[in-house]
Design an enzyme around this catalytic site. Sequence first.
Site, PDB file in Angstrom:
ATOM      1  N   TYR A 141       0.812  -1.215   0.000  1.00 53.51           N
ATOM      2  CA  TYR A 141       0.000   0.000   0.000  1.00 53.51           C
ATOM      3  C   TYR A 141       0.848   1.269   0.000  1.00 53.51           C
ATOM      4  O   TYR A 141       0.396   2.307  -0.455  1.00 53.51           O
ATOM      5  CB  TYR A 141      -0.917   0.023   1.237  1.00 53.51           C
ATOM      6  CG  TYR A 141      -2.184  -0.767   1.083  1.00 53.51           C
ATOM      7  CD1 TYR A 141      -2.140  -2.128   0.841  1.00 53.51           C
ATOM      8  CD2 TYR A 141      -3.422  -0.148   1.201  1.00 53.51           C
ATOM      9  CE1 TYR A 141      -3.305  -2.859   0.712  1.00 53.51           C
ATOM     10  CE2 TYR A 141      -4.594  -0.873   1.083  1.00 53.51           C
ATOM     11  CZ  TYR A 141      -4.533  -2.223   0.840  1.00 53.51           C
ATOM     12  OH  TYR A 141      -5.693  -2.940   0.720  1.00 53.51           O
ATOM     13  N   LYS A 191       3.802 -15.521   3.128  1.00 57.20           N
ATOM     14  CA  LYS A 191       4.043 -16.318   1.915  1.00 57.20           C
ATOM     15  C   LYS A 191       5.539 -16.562   1.855  1.00 57.20           C
ATOM     16  O   LYS A 191       6.238 -16.179   0.905  1.00 57.20           O
ATOM     17  CB  LYS A 191       3.509 -15.547   0.689  1.00 57.20           C
ATOM     18  CG  LYS A 191       3.522 -16.338  -0.610  1.00 57.20           C
ATOM     19  CD  LYS A 191       2.480 -17.450  -0.668  1.00 57.20           C
ATOM     20  CE  LYS A 191       2.620 -18.232  -1.967  1.00 57.20           C
ATOM     21  NZ  LYS A 191       1.701 -19.408  -2.018  1.00 57.20           N
ATOM     22  N   ASP A 223      -2.206 -18.721   1.363  1.00 50.15           N
ATOM     23  CA  ASP A 223      -3.183 -19.434   0.532  1.00 50.15           C
ATOM     24  C   ASP A 223      -3.906 -20.507   1.338  1.00 50.15           C
ATOM     25  O   ASP A 223      -5.138 -20.637   1.278  1.00 50.15           O
ATOM     26  CB  ASP A 223      -2.540 -20.001  -0.749  1.00 50.15           C
ATOM     27  CG  ASP A 223      -1.224 -20.734  -0.510  1.00 50.15           C
ATOM     28  OD1 ASP A 223      -0.737 -20.739   0.642  1.00 50.15           O
ATOM     29  OD2 ASP A 223      -0.677 -21.306  -1.471  1.00 50.15           O
ATOM     30  N   ASP A 247      -6.035  -7.332   4.264  1.00 50.40           N
ATOM     31  CA  ASP A 247      -7.181  -6.739   3.569  1.00 50.40           C
ATOM     32  C   ASP A 247      -8.048  -7.841   2.965  1.00 50.40           C
ATOM     33  O   ASP A 247      -9.274  -7.869   3.129  1.00 50.40           O
ATOM     34  CB  ASP A 247      -6.678  -5.789   2.474  1.00 50.40           C
ATOM     35  CG  ASP A 247      -7.813  -5.173   1.680  1.00 50.40           C
ATOM     36  OD1 ASP A 247      -8.798  -4.728   2.312  1.00 50.40           O
ATOM     37  OD2 ASP A 247      -7.735  -5.144   0.439  1.00 50.40           O
ATOM     38  N   ASP A 251     -11.995  -9.547   4.518  1.00 46.93           N
ATOM     39  CA  ASP A 251     -13.267  -9.588   3.785  1.00 46.93           C
ATOM     40  C   ASP A 251     -13.780 -11.027   3.742  1.00 46.93           C
ATOM     41  O   ASP A 251     -14.975 -11.293   3.898  1.00 46.93           O
ATOM     42  CB  ASP A 251     -13.109  -9.054   2.352  1.00 46.93           C
ATOM     43  CG  ASP A 251     -13.501  -7.584   2.235  1.00 46.93           C
ATOM     44  OD1 ASP A 251     -13.316  -6.847   3.233  1.00 46.93           O
ATOM     45  OD2 ASP A 251     -13.988  -7.175   1.167  1.00 46.93           O
TER      46      ASP A 251
HETATM   47  C1  IPM Z   1     -10.326  -1.679   4.012  1.00 50.35           C
HETATM   48  C2  IPM Z   1     -10.589  -1.131   2.633  1.00 50.35           C
HETATM   49  C3  IPM Z   1      -9.480  -0.148   2.288  1.00 50.35           C
HETATM   50  C4  IPM Z   1      -8.186  -0.915   2.279  1.00 50.35           C
HETATM   51  C5  IPM Z   1      -9.676   0.607   0.961  1.00 50.35           C
HETATM   52  C6  IPM Z   1     -10.998   1.323   0.916  1.00 50.35           C
HETATM   53  C7  IPM Z   1      -8.540   1.553   0.681  1.00 50.35           C
HETATM   54  O1  IPM Z   1     -10.698  -2.152   1.699  1.00 50.35           O
HETATM   55  O2  IPM Z   1     -10.295  -0.888   4.963  1.00 50.35           O
HETATM   56  O3  IPM Z   1     -10.168  -2.886   4.130  1.00 50.35           O
HETATM   57  O4  IPM Z   1      -7.849  -1.572   1.293  1.00 50.35           O
HETATM   58  O5  IPM Z   1      -7.490  -0.876   3.301  1.00 50.35           O
HETATM   59 MG    MG Z   2     -10.678  -4.084   2.548  1.00 48.15          MG
END
Ligand code: IPM
Ligand code: MG
Length: 352
Positions: A141, A191, A223, A247, A251
């Site tokens: 990032y 990894k 993975d 990240d 999710d």
């Molecule tokens: C998160 C989001 C952010 C990230 C984006 C919106 C920049 O996906 O907070 O997980 O990737 O960190």
């Molecule tokens: Mg995210």
Amino acid sequence: MKATIVLLAGDGIGPEIVSEARSVLDLVAARHGHAFGYDARLIGGAAIDATGVPLPDETLAACKAADAVLLGAVGGPKWDDPAAKVRPEQGLLAIRKGLGLFANLRPVKAMPALLDASPLRRERVEGVDLLVVRELTGGLYFGEPRSRSVVDGKRRAVDTLVYDEVEIARVVRLAFELARGRRKHVTSVDKANVLESSRLWRTVTAEVAQEFANVALENQLVDSCAMRLITAAQSFDVVVTENMFGDILTDEASVLAGSLGVLPSASLGAGKLGLYEPIHGSAPDIAGKGVANPVGTILSAAMLLRHSLGLEPEAAAIERAVEAAIEGGARTRDLGGALSTSEMGAAIRARL
Ligand code: IPM
Ligand code: MG
């Protein structure tokens, strides 16, 4: 106690959900004799529209001067042009970096009343109680060099995955400290069979682990970790990993909880100051309709009380009220119910 909390409502459903969380904080303050002052500031698309930049200097300065920051969400189709020079998401990355918030805590707990809300089978989610600690200010990032160019007539792009040992050690150490107050188990995800940065991550993690005799360390490749999150998520306690892996895995892990709408997060640095936000986005499709689920933001407010203000009993009281409301049948649309954002907030406050 007296505390100043910056409110960054942001875009989309941000203002609706932050307003519900603020009402919860106000009730907690009244009950426990605290005085919370609020300072509302701009971030994201709302800030771009008003000032031309996603994180105005005044916003960052106000956050630095505050005790804690509560954020809604940023982004939306209005600012999505891939050719745009400024994007709402840059505001989020800049505030994390600007406040030195290197650790992002994302707890995922399967509430018994929501077991059937997950697309996964009941036995896959029952008893899940894990905490992902995601590194937040390093890795791909922020790594340099980062560029776009044309080389030999071909368009080319570069991102850089870089970590130094200090960046690794501080986030891993925090993960171990948190594990000490939980089930005393850390899974470090990397990894290391491919990436040099992961091999350093693994080495430094092993060194930090020496400081924590009572906490077990396990290393896992990213993975296979992705697979284990679906097949055996109950086997995780604290998971620590670099920025991009975290990240993606968070999710994925959110599916275990039944809805993205119920998950909170805390971003912490070296001091007490923290940034608290739900893990979902700005949900432009339902913005302004009053149907968004405020639970993720309300639970983020609980984390704010715990980590920035040291008010553990108050934090736990909010978490109990949320669970009681959901057990009592309170459901917004994402959970298959019909309550509005403010009705869901009221259902939670009624149980405080
Ligand atoms: C998160 C989001 C952010 C990230 C984006 C919106 C920049 O996906 O907070 O997980 O990737 O960190
Ligand atoms: Mg995210």
